[in-house]
Design an enzyme around this catalytic site. Structure first.
Site, PDB file in Angstrom:
ATOM      1  N   ASP A  72      -7.119   2.227   3.235  1.00 14.20           N
ATOM      2  CA  ASP A  72      -6.748   1.158   2.324  1.00 14.20           C
ATOM      3  C   ASP A  72      -5.287   0.823   2.612  1.00 14.20           C
ATOM      4  O   ASP A  72      -4.585   1.577   3.310  1.00 14.20           O
ATOM      5  CB  ASP A  72      -6.925   1.651   0.889  1.00 14.20           C
ATOM      6  CG  ASP A  72      -6.408   0.675  -0.145  1.00 14.20           C
ATOM      7  OD1 ASP A  72      -6.698  -0.528  -0.028  1.00 14.20           O
ATOM      8  OD2 ASP A  72      -5.692   1.120  -1.068  1.00 14.20           O
ATOM      9  N   ASP A  74      -2.729  -0.988  -0.025  1.00 10.80           N
ATOM     10  CA  ASP A  74      -1.842  -0.858  -1.182  1.00 10.80           C
ATOM     11  C   ASP A  74      -1.877   0.550  -1.773  1.00 10.80           C
ATOM     12  O   ASP A  74      -2.943   1.087  -2.092  1.00 10.80           O
ATOM     13  CB  ASP A  74      -2.233  -1.864  -2.265  1.00 10.80           C
ATOM     14  CG  ASP A  74      -2.065  -3.305  -1.804  1.00 10.80           C
ATOM     15  OD1 ASP A  74      -1.369  -3.531  -0.802  1.00 10.80           O
ATOM     16  OD2 ASP A  74      -2.640  -4.201  -2.468  1.00 10.80           O
TER      17      ASP A  74
END
Length: 263
Positions: A72, A74
């Site tokens: 991922d 963020d």
């Protein structure tokens, strides 16, 4: 409760969790670009990168590794939400370690991430590990712009003094231009980038179709527990709370092995 990005008034580098097993410390983002620092502590003699202080689970290339490792973005690779904390346009800094937005705030990877992205693909030499991205951000173009602006160090930086690793999986600095040049971060993700809103089930189905790699051979790092839904596909997800570090990568690989190989 969602975590908030805070910018201290005094300049300080991002706090790190120790790669040798220390207690993780919540990172704080600096008002100045953090400098890359690479460990010179000895690692296992089996490690293809003997100058790195790698977790034991990553130091033996004879052990099984995932074929595709997906991240991922963020609060996993960088300590902010790119769609809410960054105000375009971006200005990449001269060292290509981060960028400044319109408000003057600076954004970069967590401190250990450049080193991880540079070295991780080669830990299973000669079988290169593919890297990928699965992000549900609503600002995909801004995320890609940042990935295009940040550079990561050359893998040869982590070889021994002769420019070769212990197992001769990295060629000499003189003969391998690709190993001695900095790479644009976005180019490291040879497994593909799926960056758009929606369930990450769709992201991984696209990654599987592109790479042909079985879900069982994938490891995923994410900071949101809701994305554990991806595990119903057969992949392994490692939840990270304070960004990706070598310690977290080691734990993730151990988790993947325990589920796929019983060890």
């Amino acid at each position: 409760m969602p975590r908030k990005l805070t910018f201290p008034t005094s300049s300080s580098s991002l706090s790190l969790a120790s790669s040798s097993g220390g207690t993780p410390i919540t990172p704080t983002f600096s008002t100045t670009p953090s400098s890359l620092s690479f460990s010179t502590l000895p690692s296992s003699t089996n490690s293809p990168f003997p100058r790195l202080d790698l977790p034991a689970s990553l130091s033996d290339p004879s052990l099984p590794f995932p074929r595709l490792i997906v991240f991922d973005l963020d609060y996993t690779l960088w300590p902010f939400w790119v769609d809410t904390h960054v105000t375009p346009p971006l200005k990449i800094n001269p060292t290509h370690t981060g960028a400044t937005d319109r408000t003057g705030e600076e954004f970069a990877f967590y401190d250990e991430v450049p080193e991880i992205l540079a070295v991780l693909p080669y830990l299973n030499s000669p079988n290169k590990i593919k890297l990928g991205v699965a992000s549900r951000t609503s600002a995909p173009s801004l995320a890609r712009e940042l990935l295009k602006g940040i550079h990561i160090p050359p893998t040869a930086s982590f070889a021994d003094e002769d420019g070769n690793n212990n197992n001769n999986h990295i060629t000499s600095k003189k003969s391998s231009s690709s190993a001695t040049k900095k790479k644009v971060a976005i180019d490291v993700f040879d497994g593909g980038l799926e960056i758009y809103p929606g369930s990450k089930i769709k992201h991984f189905e696209a990654l599987q179709k592109r790479t042909g790699i079985r879900f069982e051979d994938m490891l995923f790092f994410d900071d949101e527990a809701r994305n554990r839904e991806t595990e119903r596909l057969g992949l392994t997800m490692k939840l990270v709370m304070d960004g990706v570090t070598w310690e977290e990568v080691g734990k993730g690989v151990e988790l993947w092995r325990s589920r796929r190989h019983g060890g």
